[in-house]
Design an enzyme around this catalytic site. Structure first.
Site, PDB file in Angstrom:
ATOM      1  N   GLU A 127       0.861  -1.194   0.000  1.00 25.76           N
ATOM      2  CA  GLU A 127       0.000   0.000   0.000  1.00 25.76           C
ATOM      3  C   GLU A 127       0.888   1.232   0.000  1.00 25.76           C
ATOM      4  OE1 GLU A 127      -2.820  -0.118   3.212  1.00 25.76           O
ATOM      5  OE2 GLU A 127      -3.436  -2.176   2.752  1.00 25.76           O
ATOM      6  N   TRP A 156       0.980  -1.033  -6.771  1.00 26.48           N
ATOM      7  CA  TRP A 156       2.087  -1.810  -7.337  1.00 26.48           C
ATOM      8  C   TRP A 156       1.768  -3.306  -7.385  1.00 26.48           C
ATOM      9  CZ3 TRP A 156       5.366   0.568 -10.187  1.00 26.48           C
ATOM     10  CH2 TRP A 156       5.692   1.902  -9.910  1.00 26.48           C
ATOM     11  N   ILE A 157       0.553  -3.609  -7.814  1.00 26.91           N
ATOM     12  CA  ILE A 157       0.148  -5.011  -7.841  1.00 26.91           C
ATOM     13  C   ILE A 157       0.434  -5.618  -9.217  1.00 26.91           C
ATOM     14  CG2 ILE A 157      -1.755  -6.642  -7.471  1.00 26.91           C
ATOM     15  CD1 ILE A 157      -0.824  -4.989  -4.953  1.00 26.91           C
ATOM     16  N   ARG A 275      32.542 -10.626 -33.113  1.00 23.60           N
ATOM     17  CA  ARG A 275      32.928  -9.217 -33.293  1.00 23.60           C
ATOM     18  C   ARG A 275      34.458  -9.068 -33.291  1.00 23.60           C
ATOM     19  NH1 ARG A 275      31.853  -4.006 -34.850  1.00 23.60           N
ATOM     20  NH2 ARG A 275      32.402  -2.488 -33.236  1.00 23.60           N
ATOM     21  N   GLN A 343      27.786  -3.312 -21.969  1.00 25.87           N
ATOM     22  CA  GLN A 343      29.119  -2.744 -22.185  1.00 25.87           C
ATOM     23  C   GLN A 343      29.850  -3.445 -23.338  1.00 25.87           C
ATOM     24  OE1 GLN A 343      29.997  -0.101 -20.643  1.00 25.87           O
ATOM     25  NE2 GLN A 343      32.119   0.090 -21.318  1.00 25.87           N
ATOM     26  N   GLY A 346      28.457  -2.727 -26.640  1.00 26.37           N
ATOM     27  CA  GLY A 346      28.711  -1.331 -27.002  1.00 26.37           C
ATOM     28  C   GLY A 346      27.432  -0.642 -27.440  1.00 26.37           C
ATOM     29  N   GLU A 370       9.346  -7.787  -4.229  1.00 30.43           N
ATOM     30  CA  GLU A 370       9.307  -8.960  -3.340  1.00 30.43           C
ATOM     31  C   GLU A 370      10.239  -8.796  -2.127  1.00 30.43           C
ATOM     32  OE1 GLU A 370       8.602 -12.857  -4.699  1.00 30.43           O
ATOM     33  OE2 GLU A 370       7.753 -12.215  -6.613  1.00 30.43           O
TER      34      GLU A 370
HETATM   35  N1  COS Z   1       7.487 -16.749   8.466  1.00 32.65           N
HETATM   36  C1  COS Z   1       6.617 -16.929   9.495  1.00 32.65           C
HETATM   37  N2  COS Z   1       6.268 -15.932  10.330  1.00 32.65           N
HETATM   38  C2  COS Z   1       6.809 -14.744  10.128  1.00 32.65           C
HETATM   39  C3  COS Z   1       7.722 -14.481   9.076  1.00 32.65           C
HETATM   40  C4  COS Z   1       8.047 -15.554   8.229  1.00 32.65           C
HETATM   41  N3  COS Z   1       8.904 -15.398   7.217  1.00 32.65           N
HETATM   42  N4  COS Z   1       8.103 -13.192   9.124  1.00 32.65           N
HETATM   43  C5  COS Z   1       7.454 -12.652  10.166  1.00 32.65           C
HETATM   44  N5  COS Z   1       6.674 -13.588  10.753  1.00 32.65           N
HETATM   45  C6  COS Z   1       5.830 -13.400  11.946  1.00 32.65           C
HETATM   46  C7  COS Z   1       6.705 -13.078  13.144  1.00 32.65           C
HETATM   47  O1  COS Z   1       7.119 -14.243  13.811  1.00 32.65           O
HETATM   48  C8  COS Z   1       5.781 -12.241  13.984  1.00 32.65           C
HETATM   49  O2  COS Z   1       4.899 -13.072  14.699  1.00 32.65           O
HETATM   50  P1  COS Z   1       4.774 -12.878  16.293  1.00 32.65           P
HETATM   51  O3  COS Z   1       4.280 -11.478  16.466  1.00 32.65           O
HETATM   52  O4  COS Z   1       3.796 -13.930  16.711  1.00 32.65           O
HETATM   53  O5  COS Z   1       6.157 -13.084  16.837  1.00 32.65           O
HETATM   54  C9  COS Z   1       4.938 -11.503  12.968  1.00 32.65           C
HETATM   55  O6  COS Z   1       4.992 -12.261  11.760  1.00 32.65           O
HETATM   56  C10 COS Z   1       5.449 -10.111  12.717  1.00 32.65           C
HETATM   57  O7  COS Z   1       6.770 -10.225  12.227  1.00 32.65           O
HETATM   58  P2  COS Z   1       7.878  -9.116  12.469  1.00 32.65           P
HETATM   59  O8  COS Z   1       7.884  -8.728  13.929  1.00 32.65           O
HETATM   60  O9  COS Z   1       9.148  -9.617  11.896  1.00 32.65           O
HETATM   61  O10 COS Z   1       7.274  -7.908  11.592  1.00 32.65           O
HETATM   62  P3  COS Z   1       7.951  -6.536  11.185  1.00 32.65           P
HETATM   63  O11 COS Z   1       6.851  -5.600  10.924  1.00 32.65           O
HETATM   64  O12 COS Z   1       8.986  -6.124  12.191  1.00 32.65           O
HETATM   65  O13 COS Z   1       8.784  -6.767   9.822  1.00 32.65           O
HETATM   66  C11 COS Z   1       9.425  -7.635   7.705  1.00 32.65           C
HETATM   67  C12 COS Z   1       8.632  -7.740   9.006  1.00 32.65           C
HETATM   68  C13 COS Z   1      10.421  -6.497   7.558  1.00 32.65           C
HETATM   69  C14 COS Z   1      10.131  -8.943   7.598  1.00 32.65           C
HETATM   70  C15 COS Z   1       8.294  -7.488   6.682  1.00 32.65           C
HETATM   71  O14 COS Z   1       7.652  -6.257   6.827  1.00 32.65           O
HETATM   72  C16 COS Z   1       8.752  -7.669   5.270  1.00 32.65           C
HETATM   73  O15 COS Z   1       9.013  -8.779   4.827  1.00 32.65           O
HETATM   74  N6  COS Z   1       8.825  -6.558   4.508  1.00 32.65           N
HETATM   75  C17 COS Z   1       9.036  -6.640   3.096  1.00 32.65           C
HETATM   76  C18 COS Z   1       7.713  -6.713   2.412  1.00 32.65           C
HETATM   77  C19 COS Z   1       7.836  -7.204   1.020  1.00 32.65           C
HETATM   78  O16 COS Z   1       8.531  -8.152   0.727  1.00 32.65           O
HETATM   79  N7  COS Z   1       7.091  -6.560   0.147  1.00 32.65           N
HETATM   80  C20 COS Z   1       7.085  -6.960  -1.196  1.00 32.65           C
HETATM   81  C21 COS Z   1       5.817  -6.604  -1.794  1.00 32.65           C
HETATM   82  S1  COS Z   1       4.837  -7.924  -2.178  1.00 32.65           S
HETATM   83  S2  COS Z   1       5.529  -8.588  -3.848  1.00 32.65           S
END
Ligand code: COS
Length: 394
Positions: A127, A156-157, A275, A343, A346, A370
């Site tokens: 979002e 960005w879907i 080339r 590169q 060229g 991702e």
């Molecule tokens: N597998 C299983 N559980 C997971 C997990 C995983 N890979 N990653 C997180 N969780 C769980 C955690 O264990 C936590 O659970 P509890 O609260 O019960 O402990 C919960 O999910 C929240 O996780 P976390 O505290 O790590 O969340 P954050 O908000 O701190 O950050 C990141 C999480 C940065 C890892 C996440 O926001 C992320 O992956 N960001 C990138 C998003 C992305 O890839 N976007 C791409 C667009 S879609 S194509």
């Protein structure tokens, strides 16, 4: 230890390579120039089973697991990153969230049409204020009787303009936030005639630097009713379903970048053999030899990492750290390799008549989508410290 692909996986690679060369490659330039994917290519992919490669046969898939799916993404990435992106968003995250989080009846209801390519899937997480910080999503799902009402928007879907089945993460309990208050849903966003379902609109089409053949858009939900039976996993625990889905997606994204890097190397080898400058082929220049040797070494290391990680997934072993490495290393290697190909070729490498220019524009996004490479580094470090008993995030 066995480094051979099974006979089934070898046969699958032959099938995909033939499809990529005969069906995907001829349509690539037109899709890039017109920013319109070839629907015939996607339809053909569905007809020969490629839209459901990893999923079990009982759901209409080919039952080829993560290894088979990585073969698909490598072969597509070698020829057209846009098609790899459409099919990757469809299988690797859109349908995968249904497979990972869906009840048996949801799997039976949605996966067969996705595996046959009759319907296209998308994965709706990002979002405006929730990019890397995925937990900051605001799209709201409010319970009303046996349904949830979805309100808000995503952006960005990948496949936004194409998909009719979307895995969507929404907030069901704002007090708990995404961790405990977010729920994943499978949402039908188009009806049988292809029209958007009531309240859903595929929003602004994004004009991107590359991946022109892979349509991306915002999407919005204005009081869209979704049956409560369409919850993926448990109410309030959708964030975990989405994070687990992204973990798997990152392995296959590594495979797609492997294909792209391999294509860049191949292009240099072929060009440097032909080339001539200063009276001899470029292949005799040590600068070129050093370049191709470095590229081949990196590609070989990436190949081992990707297929070992696919093996970890297929054998139900922990793979989060390695998945992050596939995505991180793969995207950087692919960007480096295509940069070198431009590169070496060229001025020709800069020409829109030669497909390396498209590869150059297409490669950059793999370092961003991702989960940015910065996020991957954090996830890898987190796992490394966890292995020695240290928690680096609250
Ligand atoms: N597998 C299983 N559980 C997971 C997990 C995983 N890979 N990653 C997180 N969780 C769980 C955690 O264990 C936590 O659970 P509890 O609260 O019960 O402990 C919960 O999910 C929240 O996780 P976390 O505290 O790590 O969340 P954050 O908000 O701190 O950050 C990141 C999480 C940065 C890892 C996440 O926001 C992320 O992956 N960001 C990138 C998003 C992305 O890839 N976007 C791409 C667009 S879609 S194509």
């Amino acid at each position: 230890m066995d480094f051979e692909f099974s006979r089934e996986h070898q046969a699958l690679r032959r099938l995909i390579r033939e499809f990529a060369e005969e069906e995907v490659r001829p349509a690539t330039r037109q899709a890039d120039r017109s920013s319109q994917p070839s629907l015939e290519v996607l339809q053909k992919a569905g007809e020969i089973g490629l839209m459901g490669v990893p999923f079990p046969r009982e759901y209409g898939g080919l039952g080829a697991g993560e290894t088979g799916y990585c073969i698909l993404m490598e072969e597509l990435g070698r020829v057209d990153t846009s098609v790899a992106s459409i099919i990757g968003a469809h299988i690797g995250i859109g349908a995968m969230a249904i497979y990972l989080g869906g009840s048996p009846s949801l799997r039976e209801k949605y996966l067969p049409d996705l595996c046959s390519g009759k319907k296209i899937a998308a994965f709706a997480l990002t979002e405006e204020q929730a990019g890397s910080d995925a937990a900051s999503i605001k799209l709201r799902a409010t319970k009303e009787g046996d349904s949830y009402i979805l309100d808000g928007s995503k952006m960005w879907i990948t496949n936004g303009p194409l998909a009719s089945t979307m895995s969507v993460l929404a907030v069901t309990d704002p007090a708990l936030g995404a961790r405990g208050g977010a729920t994943a849903f499978v949402v039908e966003t188009r009806n049988g005639t292809g029209r958007p379902t009531e309240g859903f609109s595929p929003g602004k089409f994004e004009h991107k630097m590359g991946l022109h053949g892979s349509p991306t858009s915002a999407i919005s939900f204005d009081n869209v009713r979704v049956p409560a039976a369409n919850v993926l996993g448990q109410v309030g625990l959708g964030f975990v379903v989405f994070m687990q889905t992204l973990d798997i997606g990152r392995v296959s994204l590594g495979a797609a970048t492997l294909g792209g890097a391999q294509a860049s190397l191949q292009q240099i080898l072929e060009w440097a053999a032909l080339r001539e400058q200063f009276g001899k082929p470029l292949a005799q220049a040590q600068s070129i030899q050093f370049m191709v040797a470095d590229m081949a070494a990196e590609i070989e290391a990436l190949r081992s990492l990707v297929y070992r990680t696919a093996w970890l997934v297929d054998n139900q072993k922990p793979f989060i750290k390695e998945a992050g490495m596939c995505k991180l290393l793969g995207s950087e290697i692919a960007s480096r390799c295509v940069d070198r190909a431009v590169q070496v070729l060229g001025a020709l490498g800069y020409s829109r008549d030669v497909h390396i220019e498209r590869g150059f524009r297409d490669a950059r996004i793999a370092e961003i989508f991702e989960g940015t490479n910065e996020i991957q580094r954090i996830l890898i470090a987190e796992q490394l410290f966890r292995e020695v008993g240290v928690k680096i995030r609250p």
